[in-house]
Design an enzyme around this catalytic site. Structure first.
Site: not given
Length: 170
Positions: A131, A46, A39, A104, A42
């Site tokens: 998420c 990263r 998502c 969303c 995420c």
């Protein structure tokens, strides 16, 4: 152990970079082998892990003195805190009751292309319904919790390693 870290800060930083590479390796495995699409939050986690790994890598490559080691400690702390903040926000969204989860929204690519950077970041950090989904757990913890623990641990270890080296007698 503290003596080794004090006398080998570059190796300690290299170890931090390798751990970050391992975390990213698992993220890619989860995405492409386990089929867990990241998502927007995420993706930002990263980015934080990659940025932390790069700071560790530069700190490992640079034979810095006291001032340099202190600067690396600060950089590691800032990147780790930023990533931990994103992970904490993600965990908060995952803890919301279903009726409180935001709707969303559009995908990250569209958001980054269609909106100015400040507005795009605000939209991402507001979070979306995707998420809030928990698609993966290990030992009862969702992936953002593991990222939070990893960033906190790496941040503390990196700060300690570089500050110990900065305060060592030469």
């Amino acid at each position: 152990m503290a003596d080794w870290i004090r006398t080998h800060p570059r190796q300690a930083n290299l170890l931090g970079a390798l751990v970050c590479a391992g975390l990213m390796g698992y993220a890619l495995y989860a995405q492409y082998v386990l089929g867990l699409a990241p998502c927007p939050l995420c993706v930002f986690q990263r980015v934080a892990v990659i940025a932390l790994g790069l700071v560790f890598l530069v700190a490992a490559a640079h034979p810095a003195g006291r001032t340099g080691r202190r600067a690396y400690a600060v950089a590691i702390a800032l990147v780790a805190l930023a990533g931990a903040g994103v992970a904490a926000r993600h965990l908060w969204l995952q803890s919301l009751p279903p009726d409180r989860v935001p709707a969303c929204g559009p995908g990250l690519g569209f958001i980054l292309e269609a909106f100015p950077p400040g507005e795009a970041l605000a939209m991402v950090f507001t979070g979306s319904g995707e998420c809030a989904n928990v698609d993966w757990r290990f030992l009862g913890l969702a992936m953002p919790a593991w990222v939070l623990l990893a960033l906190a641990g790496l941040g503390l270890a990196g700060v300690a390693a570089n500050l110990l080296a900065a305060t060592a007698r030469r």
